[in-house]
Write a protein that holds these residues in place. Structure first.
Motif, PDB file in Angstrom:
ATOM      1  N   SER A 100     -11.778  12.807  -8.372  1.00 19.04           N
ATOM      2  CA  SER A 100     -10.856  11.702  -8.085  1.00 19.04           C
ATOM      3  C   SER A 100      -9.449  12.055  -8.555  1.00 19.04           C
ATOM      4  O   SER A 100      -9.274  12.488  -9.696  1.00 19.04           O
ATOM      5  CB  SER A 100     -11.306  10.434  -8.802  1.00 19.04           C
ATOM      6  N   HIS A 106      -7.040  -2.252   2.995  1.00 17.60           N
ATOM      7  CA  HIS A 106      -5.973  -2.211   1.994  1.00 17.60           C
ATOM      8  C   HIS A 106      -5.122  -0.941   2.133  1.00 17.60           C
ATOM      9  O   HIS A 106      -3.909  -0.985   2.037  1.00 17.60           O
ATOM     10  CB  HIS A 106      -6.559  -2.255   0.580  1.00 17.60           C
ATOM     11  N   CYS A 107      -5.769   0.220   2.341  1.00 16.83           N
ATOM     12  CA  CYS A 107      -5.062   1.514   2.268  1.00 16.83           C
ATOM     13  C   CYS A 107      -4.819   2.175   3.625  1.00 16.83           C
ATOM     14  O   CYS A 107      -4.002   3.079   3.719  1.00 16.83           O
ATOM     15  CB  CYS A 107      -5.859   2.519   1.438  1.00 16.83           C
ATOM     16  N   PRO A 122      -9.171  15.080   1.802  1.00 17.46           N
ATOM     17  CA  PRO A 122      -9.343  14.707   3.218  1.00 17.46           C
ATOM     18  C   PRO A 122      -8.232  13.818   3.787  1.00 17.46           C
ATOM     19  O   PRO A 122      -8.274  13.473   4.957  1.00 17.46           O
ATOM     20  CB  PRO A 122     -10.671  13.936   3.203  1.00 17.46           C
ATOM     21  N   PHE A 123      -7.241  13.469   2.998  1.00 19.00           N
ATOM     22  CA  PHE A 123      -6.174  12.587   3.478  1.00 19.00           C
ATOM     23  C   PHE A 123      -5.320  13.312   4.518  1.00 19.00           C
ATOM     24  O   PHE A 123      -5.152  14.533   4.456  1.00 19.00           O
ATOM     25  CB  PHE A 123      -5.292  12.158   2.288  1.00 19.00           C
ATOM     26  N   LEU A 169      -1.150   8.072  -3.201  1.00 21.11           N
ATOM     27  CA  LEU A 169      -2.489   7.731  -2.727  1.00 21.11           C
ATOM     28  C   LEU A 169      -3.525   8.101  -3.780  1.00 21.11           C
ATOM     29  O   LEU A 169      -3.283   8.967  -4.621  1.00 21.11           O
ATOM     30  CB  LEU A 169      -2.814   8.487  -1.431  1.00 21.11           C
ATOM     31  N   ASN A 170      -4.645   7.426  -3.700  1.00 25.82           N
ATOM     32  CA  ASN A 170      -5.814   7.825  -4.480  1.00 25.82           C
ATOM     33  C   ASN A 170      -6.782   8.482  -3.514  1.00 25.82           C
ATOM     34  O   ASN A 170      -7.016   7.962  -2.431  1.00 25.82           O
ATOM     35  CB  ASN A 170      -6.507   6.602  -5.088  1.00 25.82           C
ATOM     36  N   SER A 171      -7.331   9.609  -3.897  1.00 27.94           N
ATOM     37  CA  SER A 171      -8.310  10.254  -3.034  1.00 27.94           C
ATOM     38  C   SER A 171      -9.136  11.220  -3.884  1.00 27.94           C
ATOM     39  O   SER A 171      -9.248  11.014  -5.101  1.00 27.94           O
ATOM     40  CB  SER A 171      -7.590  10.995  -1.899  1.00 27.94           C
ATOM     41  N   THR A 172      -9.696  12.218  -3.228  1.00 28.47           N
ATOM     42  CA  THR A 172     -10.460  13.226  -3.969  1.00 28.47           C
ATOM     43  C   THR A 172      -9.886  14.604  -3.672  1.00 28.47           C
ATOM     44  O   THR A 172      -9.348  14.836  -2.582  1.00 28.47           O
ATOM     45  CB  THR A 172     -11.949  13.215  -3.564  1.00 28.47           C
ATOM     46  N   ARG A 175      -9.055   6.333   6.181  1.00 25.52           N
ATOM     47  CA  ARG A 175      -9.451   7.308   5.169  1.00 25.52           C
ATOM     48  C   ARG A 175     -10.780   7.937   5.538  1.00 25.52           C
ATOM     49  O   ARG A 175     -11.569   7.389   6.297  1.00 25.52           O
ATOM     50  CB  ARG A 175      -9.583   6.650   3.801  1.00 25.52           C
ATOM     51  N   SER A 176     -11.039   9.085   4.917  1.00 27.78           N
ATOM     52  CA  SER A 176     -12.280   9.798   5.150  1.00 27.78           C
ATOM     53  C   SER A 176     -13.450   9.071   4.481  1.00 27.78           C
ATOM     54  O   SER A 176     -13.303   8.440   3.434  1.00 27.78           O
ATOM     55  CB  SER A 176     -12.145  11.201   4.568  1.00 27.78           C
ATOM     56  N   SER A 184     -13.012   6.074  -4.233  1.00 31.46           N
ATOM     57  CA  SER A 184     -11.981   7.035  -4.649  1.00 31.46           C
ATOM     58  C   SER A 184     -10.599   6.637  -4.149  1.00 31.46           C
ATOM     59  O   SER A 184      -9.685   7.460  -4.138  1.00 31.46           O
ATOM     60  CB  SER A 184     -12.322   8.432  -4.126  1.00 31.46           C
ATOM     61  N   GLY A 185     -10.456   5.407  -3.704  1.00 28.56           N
ATOM     62  CA  GLY A 185      -9.154   4.941  -3.230  1.00 28.56           C
ATOM     63  C   GLY A 185      -8.723   3.738  -4.034  1.00 28.56           C
ATOM     64  O   GLY A 185      -8.487   3.839  -5.234  1.00 28.56           O
ATOM     65  N   CYS A 186      -8.691   2.573  -3.373  1.00 25.73           N
ATOM     66  CA  CYS A 186      -8.221   1.362  -4.055  1.00 25.73           C
ATOM     67  C   CYS A 186      -9.342   0.676  -4.838  1.00 25.73           C
ATOM     68  O   CYS A 186      -9.105  -0.336  -5.487  1.00 25.73           O
ATOM     69  CB  CYS A 186      -7.625   0.401  -3.036  1.00 25.73           C
ATOM     70  N   GLN A 209     -11.712  -1.148  -3.905  1.00 22.72           N
ATOM     71  CA  GLN A 209     -12.095  -2.477  -3.429  1.00 22.72           C
ATOM     72  C   GLN A 209     -13.349  -2.412  -2.569  1.00 22.72           C
ATOM     73  O   GLN A 209     -13.595  -1.412  -1.890  1.00 22.72           O
ATOM     74  CB  GLN A 209     -10.955  -3.077  -2.581  1.00 22.72           C
ATOM     75  N   ASN A 231     -15.654  10.326   2.825  1.00 18.68           N
ATOM     76  CA  ASN A 231     -15.877  10.908   1.480  1.00 18.68           C
ATOM     77  C   ASN A 231     -15.398   9.998   0.361  1.00 18.68           C
ATOM     78  O   ASN A 231     -15.897  10.061  -0.750  1.00 18.68           O
ATOM     79  CB  ASN A 231     -15.082  12.213   1.318  1.00 18.68           C
ATOM     80  N   GLU A 232     -14.384   9.201   0.666  1.00 16.95           N
ATOM     81  CA  GLU A 232     -13.793   8.351  -0.374  1.00 16.95           C
ATOM     82  C   GLU A 232     -14.577   7.056  -0.583  1.00 16.95           C
ATOM     83  O   GLU A 232     -14.273   6.304  -1.494  1.00 16.95           O
ATOM     84  CB  GLU A 232     -12.342   7.996  -0.001  1.00 16.95           C
ATOM     85  N   TRP A 266       1.524   2.238  -6.507  1.00 15.74           N
ATOM     86  CA  TRP A 266       0.532   1.249  -6.054  1.00 15.74           C
ATOM     87  C   TRP A 266      -0.838   1.919  -6.094  1.00 15.74           C
ATOM     88  O   TRP A 266      -1.054   2.949  -5.488  1.00 15.74           O
ATOM     89  CB  TRP A 266       0.855   0.796  -4.630  1.00 15.74           C
ATOM     90  N   ASN A 267      -1.748   1.287  -6.827  1.00 14.38           N
ATOM     91  CA  ASN A 267      -3.059   1.913  -7.015  1.00 14.38           C
ATOM     92  C   ASN A 267      -4.163   1.172  -6.298  1.00 14.38           C
ATOM     93  O   ASN A 267      -5.291   1.617  -6.243  1.00 14.38           O
ATOM     94  CB  ASN A 267      -3.389   1.924  -8.518  1.00 14.38           C
ATOM     95  N   GLY A 268      -3.834  -0.010  -5.782  1.00 18.09           N
ATOM     96  CA  GLY A 268      -4.801  -0.882  -5.132  1.00 18.09           C
ATOM     97  C   GLY A 268      -4.213  -2.278  -5.176  1.00 18.09           C
ATOM     98  O   GLY A 268      -3.161  -2.486  -5.790  1.00 18.09           O
ATOM     99  N   PRO A 294       0.808  -1.218   0.000  1.00 25.13           N
ATOM    100  CA  PRO A 294       0.000   0.000   0.000  1.00 25.13           C
ATOM    101  C   PRO A 294       0.846   1.274   0.000  1.00 25.13           C
ATOM    102  O   PRO A 294       1.854   1.357   0.711  1.00 25.13           O
ATOM    103  CB  PRO A 294      -0.798  -0.100   1.298  1.00 25.13           C
ATOM    104  N   LEU A 295       0.439   2.217  -0.796  1.00 29.47           N
ATOM    105  CA  LEU A 295       1.017   3.568  -0.892  1.00 29.47           C
ATOM    106  C   LEU A 295       2.425   3.609  -1.495  1.00 29.47           C
ATOM    107  O   LEU A 295       2.958   4.690  -1.734  1.00 29.47           O
ATOM    108  CB  LEU A 295       1.052   4.285   0.475  1.00 29.47           C
TER     109      LEU A 295
END
Lengths: 195, 89
Positions: free
Chosen positions: A154, B8-9, A134-135, A146-149, B12-13, B61-63, B65, B15-16, A78-80, A65-66
């Motif tokens: 996105s 996995h990550c 929000p991360f 990271l993936n977030s908004t 997180r908020s 909005s993350g992995c 999953q 929102n995601e 790493w995306n997932g 992760p990350l």
């Protein structure tokens, strides 16, 4: 055939916001990254291959992760789980990927033209990100992603450096203009140089 | 705002994430004769418990999953999160 970058008509160079009286060297800089090869690599759930042994440009695909595996020209984000985003200055890597990654085990998609990429660099770069995402950026270190908004859009955020902080923000190309304006709005109070 | 620990990550908020409904609903076995009532129960009928509830969420909005979240519907306290293929004791 020439191609236009995602922010070609939007990104205006110069100094903006509250930049007066501040040292140019310490000012936040914003630029668009162009001419990068971006490839999404997904290992199918049915695949039993160990991805740890797979290498691209000397970098291993690691399912952590990350984590970002990187060298001077290529970064693998790493995306997932079993899902990576390869970003490289070397366009010919695509041939290497297509040869090494079996169609029955991996889905490989060239998404180079579907992303808008904004690079921000400076001591306050994390503050810009905190305004829309929000991360918890206090936890994020160099070579993590990271993936977030960001303001609801996105994004994938890749931390390239920590002295000073440097980030690459990937958004969907169709959201490029909105994302760019969100970032520069957040940057105005600090002042910034658009390069 | 809720914070959900994606298995996995990490933390997180909310929102995601996107809510995906009751995680305890099981599809009737394939090729098994099912009554209308059993099918209705699978497709439509849901309980609305007060207290601990196992839910599906997607880290959209993350992995991306799907995960299972054990949450108190009254207090919103989250006790645990699991991968979808994880056995829950």
């Amino acid at each position: 055939m020439s191609s236009l970058s995602a922010l070609n008509n939007i990104h205006v160079k110069g100094q903006f916001g509250d930049y007066e009286g501040k040292d140019d060297k310490n000012l936040l800089s914003i630029s668009e990254s162009t001419n990068l090869l971006i490839v999404q690599i997904v290992q199918y759930k049915s695949s039993n291959l160990s991805s740890d042994n797979m290498q691209i440009d000397g970098l291993n695909l690691r399912d952590n992760p990350l984590l970002v595996s990187s060298n001077d020209s290529t970064r693998i984000l790493w995306n997932g789980p079993r899902n990576w985003l390869l970003v490289s200055k070397k366009k010919d890597i695509l041939n290497e990927i297509e040869q090494k990654f079996n169609d029955n085990e991996f889905a490989v998609t060239d998404i180079s033209h579907s992303k808008a990429i904004i690079e921000i660099e400076g001591k306050v770069a994390k503050e810009i990100l905190k305004k829309g995402c929000p991360f918890n950026f206090g936890e994020l270190e160099k070579n993590q992603c990271l993936n977030s908004t960001y303001n609801g859009m996105s994004v994938t955020i890749d931390m390239l450096n920590d002295d000073p902080d440097k980030f690459r923000i990937f958004g969907l190309r169709s959201f490029g203009e909105s994302l760019y304006h969100s970032i520069i709005d957040a940057s105005l109070e600090f002042g910034y140089i658009a390069k | 705002m809720l914070h959900i620990k994606c298995p996995h990550c990490g933390m997180r908020s909310q929102n995601e994430f996107s809510y995906g409904g009751d995680a305890t609903v099981k599809r009737p076995a394939l090729n098994k004769e099912v009554t209308d009532q059993e099918w209705d129960n699978f497709v439509y009928n849901r309980v609305s418990p007060r207290g601990k509830h196992l839910e599906l969420w997607q880290h959209l909005s993350g992995c991306r999953q799907w995960i299972k979240v054990e949450r108190d519907t009254a207090t919103h306290e989250i006790f645990n999160t699991y991968k979808t293929n994880e056995e829950i004791a």
